[in-house]
Write an enzyme that holds these catalytic residues in place. Structure first.
Site, PDB file in Angstrom:
ATOM      1  N   ASP A  49      13.909 -23.227   8.606  1.00 43.99           N
ATOM      2  CA  ASP A  49      12.971 -23.634   9.656  1.00 43.99           C
ATOM      3  C   ASP A  49      12.781 -22.521  10.689  1.00 43.99           C
ATOM      4  O   ASP A  49      13.723 -21.794  11.005  1.00 43.99           O
ATOM      5  CB  ASP A  49      13.517 -24.895  10.340  1.00 43.99           C
ATOM      6  CG  ASP A  49      12.480 -25.588  11.193  1.00 43.99           C
ATOM      7  OD1 ASP A  49      11.271 -25.364  10.974  1.00 43.99           O
ATOM      8  OD2 ASP A  49      12.870 -26.352  12.093  1.00 43.99           O
ATOM      9  N   GLY A  50      11.560 -22.424  11.199  1.00 44.79           N
ATOM     10  CA  GLY A  50      11.303 -21.506  12.311  1.00 44.79           C
ATOM     11  C   GLY A  50      10.347 -20.375  12.019  1.00 44.79           C
ATOM     12  O   GLY A  50      10.128 -19.512  12.871  1.00 44.79           O
ATOM     13  N   TRP A  81       8.658 -18.100  14.982  1.00 41.09           N
ATOM     14  CA  TRP A  81       8.969 -16.663  14.972  1.00 41.09           C
ATOM     15  C   TRP A  81       7.686 -15.850  15.114  1.00 41.09           C
ATOM     16  O   TRP A  81       7.618 -14.902  15.902  1.00 41.09           O
ATOM     17  CB  TRP A  81       9.683 -16.314  13.666  1.00 41.09           C
ATOM     18  CG  TRP A  81      10.107 -14.883  13.522  1.00 41.09           C
ATOM     19  CD1 TRP A  81      11.302 -14.336  13.893  1.00 41.09           C
ATOM     20  CD2 TRP A  81       9.333 -13.810  12.975  1.00 41.09           C
ATOM     21  NE1 TRP A  81      11.326 -12.993  13.613  1.00 41.09           N
ATOM     22  CE2 TRP A  81      10.129 -12.636  13.045  1.00 41.09           C
ATOM     23  CE3 TRP A  81       8.063 -13.724  12.430  1.00 41.09           C
ATOM     24  CZ2 TRP A  81       9.686 -11.397  12.589  1.00 41.09           C
ATOM     25  CZ3 TRP A  81       7.611 -12.488  11.979  1.00 41.09           C
ATOM     26  CH2 TRP A  81       8.407 -11.338  12.053  1.00 41.09           C
ATOM     27  N   SER A 110       8.069 -29.285   1.700  1.00 40.60           N
ATOM     28  CA  SER A 110       8.285 -30.730   1.667  1.00 40.60           C
ATOM     29  C   SER A 110       7.002 -31.471   1.321  1.00 40.60           C
ATOM     30  O   SER A 110       5.897 -30.914   1.384  1.00 40.60           O
ATOM     31  CB  SER A 110       8.802 -31.220   3.031  1.00 40.60           C
ATOM     32  OG  SER A 110       7.753 -31.214   3.987  1.00 40.60           O
ATOM     33  N   THR A 111       7.144 -32.749   0.991  1.00 42.63           N
ATOM     34  CA  THR A 111       5.968 -33.576   0.722  1.00 42.63           C
ATOM     35  C   THR A 111       5.102 -33.668   1.974  1.00 42.63           C
ATOM     36  O   THR A 111       3.877 -33.753   1.885  1.00 42.63           O
ATOM     37  CB  THR A 111       6.388 -34.997   0.283  1.00 42.63           C
ATOM     38  OG1 THR A 111       7.365 -35.518   1.211  1.00 42.63           O
ATOM     39  CG2 THR A 111       6.999 -34.992  -1.114  1.00 42.63           C
ATOM     40  N   ASN A 151       4.711 -31.293   4.148  1.00 47.26           N
ATOM     41  CA  ASN A 151       4.053 -30.009   4.425  1.00 47.26           C
ATOM     42  C   ASN A 151       2.607 -29.958   3.925  1.00 47.26           C
ATOM     43  O   ASN A 151       1.815 -29.135   4.380  1.00 47.26           O
ATOM     44  CB  ASN A 151       4.840 -28.848   3.802  1.00 47.26           C
ATOM     45  CG  ASN A 151       6.105 -28.524   4.566  1.00 47.26           C
ATOM     46  OD1 ASN A 151       7.035 -27.923   4.021  1.00 47.26           O
ATOM     47  ND2 ASN A 151       6.186 -28.918   5.827  1.00 47.26           N
ATOM     48  N   TRP A 152       2.262 -30.853   2.987  1.00 48.96           N
ATOM     49  CA  TRP A 152       0.880 -30.889   2.505  1.00 48.96           C
ATOM     50  C   TRP A 152      -0.083 -31.263   3.632  1.00 48.96           C
ATOM     51  O   TRP A 152      -1.292 -31.001   3.543  1.00 48.96           O
ATOM     52  CB  TRP A 152       0.734 -31.899   1.360  1.00 48.96           C
ATOM     53  CG  TRP A 152       1.394 -31.498   0.079  1.00 48.96           C
ATOM     54  CD1 TRP A 152       2.464 -32.086  -0.510  1.00 48.96           C
ATOM     55  CD2 TRP A 152       1.026 -30.415  -0.788  1.00 48.96           C
ATOM     56  NE1 TRP A 152       2.805 -31.447  -1.686  1.00 48.96           N
ATOM     57  CE2 TRP A 152       1.927 -30.420  -1.887  1.00 48.96           C
ATOM     58  CE3 TRP A 152       0.025 -29.440  -0.752  1.00 48.96           C
ATOM     59  CZ2 TRP A 152       1.855 -29.495  -2.933  1.00 48.96           C
ATOM     60  CZ3 TRP A 152      -0.049 -28.513  -1.791  1.00 48.96           C
ATOM     61  CH2 TRP A 152       0.855 -28.543  -2.854  1.00 48.96           C
ATOM     62  N   ARG A 178      20.787 -25.675   8.843  1.00 48.49           N
ATOM     63  CA  ARG A 178      19.406 -25.726   9.321  1.00 48.49           C
ATOM     64  C   ARG A 178      19.240 -24.694  10.427  1.00 48.49           C
ATOM     65  O   ARG A 178      20.033 -24.635  11.373  1.00 48.49           O
ATOM     66  CB  ARG A 178      19.022 -27.100   9.848  1.00 48.49           C
ATOM     67  CG  ARG A 178      17.572 -27.087  10.362  1.00 48.49           C
ATOM     68  CD  ARG A 178      16.998 -28.455  10.611  1.00 48.49           C
ATOM     69  NE  ARG A 178      15.557 -28.322  10.894  1.00 48.49           N
ATOM     70  CZ  ARG A 178      14.655 -29.252  10.677  1.00 48.49           C
ATOM     71  NH1 ARG A 178      15.015 -30.402  10.143  1.00 48.49           N
ATOM     72  NH2 ARG A 178      13.384 -29.058  10.968  1.00 48.49           N
ATOM     73  N   ARG A 231      17.943 -32.153  12.847  1.00 48.23           N
ATOM     74  CA  ARG A 231      17.567 -33.324  12.055  1.00 48.23           C
ATOM     75  C   ARG A 231      17.522 -32.929  10.582  1.00 48.23           C
ATOM     76  O   ARG A 231      17.493 -31.748  10.248  1.00 48.23           O
ATOM     77  CB  ARG A 231      16.231 -33.900  12.521  1.00 48.23           C
ATOM     78  CG  ARG A 231      15.080 -32.910  12.538  1.00 48.23           C
ATOM     79  CD  ARG A 231      13.781 -33.586  12.990  1.00 48.23           C
ATOM     80  NE  ARG A 231      12.697 -32.624  13.096  1.00 48.23           N
ATOM     81  CZ  ARG A 231      12.380 -31.959  14.199  1.00 48.23           C
ATOM     82  NH1 ARG A 231      13.083 -32.163  15.310  1.00 48.23           N
ATOM     83  NH2 ARG A 231      11.378 -31.100  14.211  1.00 48.23           N
ATOM     84  N   SER A 263      15.155 -34.123   8.230  1.00 48.11           N
ATOM     85  CA  SER A 263      13.773 -33.986   7.755  1.00 48.11           C
ATOM     86  C   SER A 263      13.579 -34.387   6.287  1.00 48.11           C
ATOM     87  O   SER A 263      12.959 -33.654   5.517  1.00 48.11           O
ATOM     88  CB  SER A 263      13.279 -32.549   7.984  1.00 48.11           C
ATOM     89  OG  SER A 263      13.233 -32.266   9.368  1.00 48.11           O
TER      90      SER A 263
END
Length: 245
Positions: A20-21, A25, A65-66, A68-69, A188, A194, A196
């Site tokens: 993540d990030g 960034w 991830s699902t 992210n779509w 993470r 979390r 996620s």
């Protein structure tokens, strides 16, 4: 240096990472989010090689991830392009390091080109034995568990499986991760604390490690620190300290 402090005899067998990030960034540097995703591939390479060198047997990366779509189409297209390009570039690294590639998630939802590249790399590295690198792509743990429930219900309905036979072992056999052990250490990056929707069943007794470092800046020394931190913890699995000792 944390590497020298690590007890090789007590390595986590399965490490998973929520990378993540990337977007933050890029934003901090006044760049488009795409540059953060591209820079993040360097962290992937460093962590993969770092785990292999230490002797970690299983590494799972939350790549897409699902959910992210639902991101802007331009960003999704960039992520898919990076996936294809990275698979092409990294096959040499995977082969040289004797690493087997695996993938979990709704792979059929990926663009055909990404599916093709993914299958080619999986096939070409199938015989490698040093470490299994799993990419979670179009993956969501709730979707995975729904899939398991439907599959088991169908088998009970067709009398292929009795209701009383369903236990943890049976559920494990129907997960996307059926050939992987439970997660020992979940890392993470970026400061978020979390899960996620990632490997909810598989992390039941995992040690959780959160760091403020954004993923593009995460390197193997940060990985070593996370593993060293993991080794300082007492894993009781519901037992008391006295029982463990």
């Amino acid at each position: 240096m944390f590497k020298e402090k690590i007890d090789i005899q007590r390595l986590p067998q399965h490490v998973s990472v929520i990378m993540d990030g990337n977007g933050r960034w890029a934003k901090q540097k006044g760049l488009l989010r795409a540059f953060g995703h591209e820079e993040g591939t360097k962290a992937v390479r460093d962590v993969v090689e770092g785990c292999a060198e230490l002797g970690v047997k299983f590494l799972t990366l939350y790549a897409f991830s699902t959910e992210n779509w639902n991101r802007p189409k331009r960003e999704v297209d960039t992520l898919m392009r990076l996936l294809v390009n990275s698979l092409k570039k990294e096959i040499k690294t995977l082969t040289e390091n004797n690493i087997k590639l695996n993938a979990i998630g709704n792979i059929d939802s990926l663009p055909k080109k990404a599916q093709k590249e993914l299958k080619e790399v999986i096939d070409k590295t199938a015989g490698n034995e040093r470490m299994v690198l799993t990419l979670a792509l179009s993956y969501g743990s709730r979707e995975e568990l729904i899939h398991v429930v439907k599959d088991l219900c169908e088998k009970v309905k067709n009398e292929e499986l009795s209701l009383d036979a369903i236990d943890e072992s049976i559920i494990n056999q129907h997960l996307y991760t059926q050939n992987l052990p439970d997660v020992d250490l979940l890392i993470r990056t970026s400061g978020e604390q979390r899960i996620s929707n990632f490997l909810l069943w598989q992390i039941a007794y995992a040690e959780l490690y959160f760091t403020n470092i954004l993923w593009p800046d995460f390197r193997r020394e940060n990985l070593y620190e996370a593993i060293y931190n993991y080794q300082t913890r007492e894993r009781r699995f519901g037992k008391t300290s006295e029982q463990i000792s």
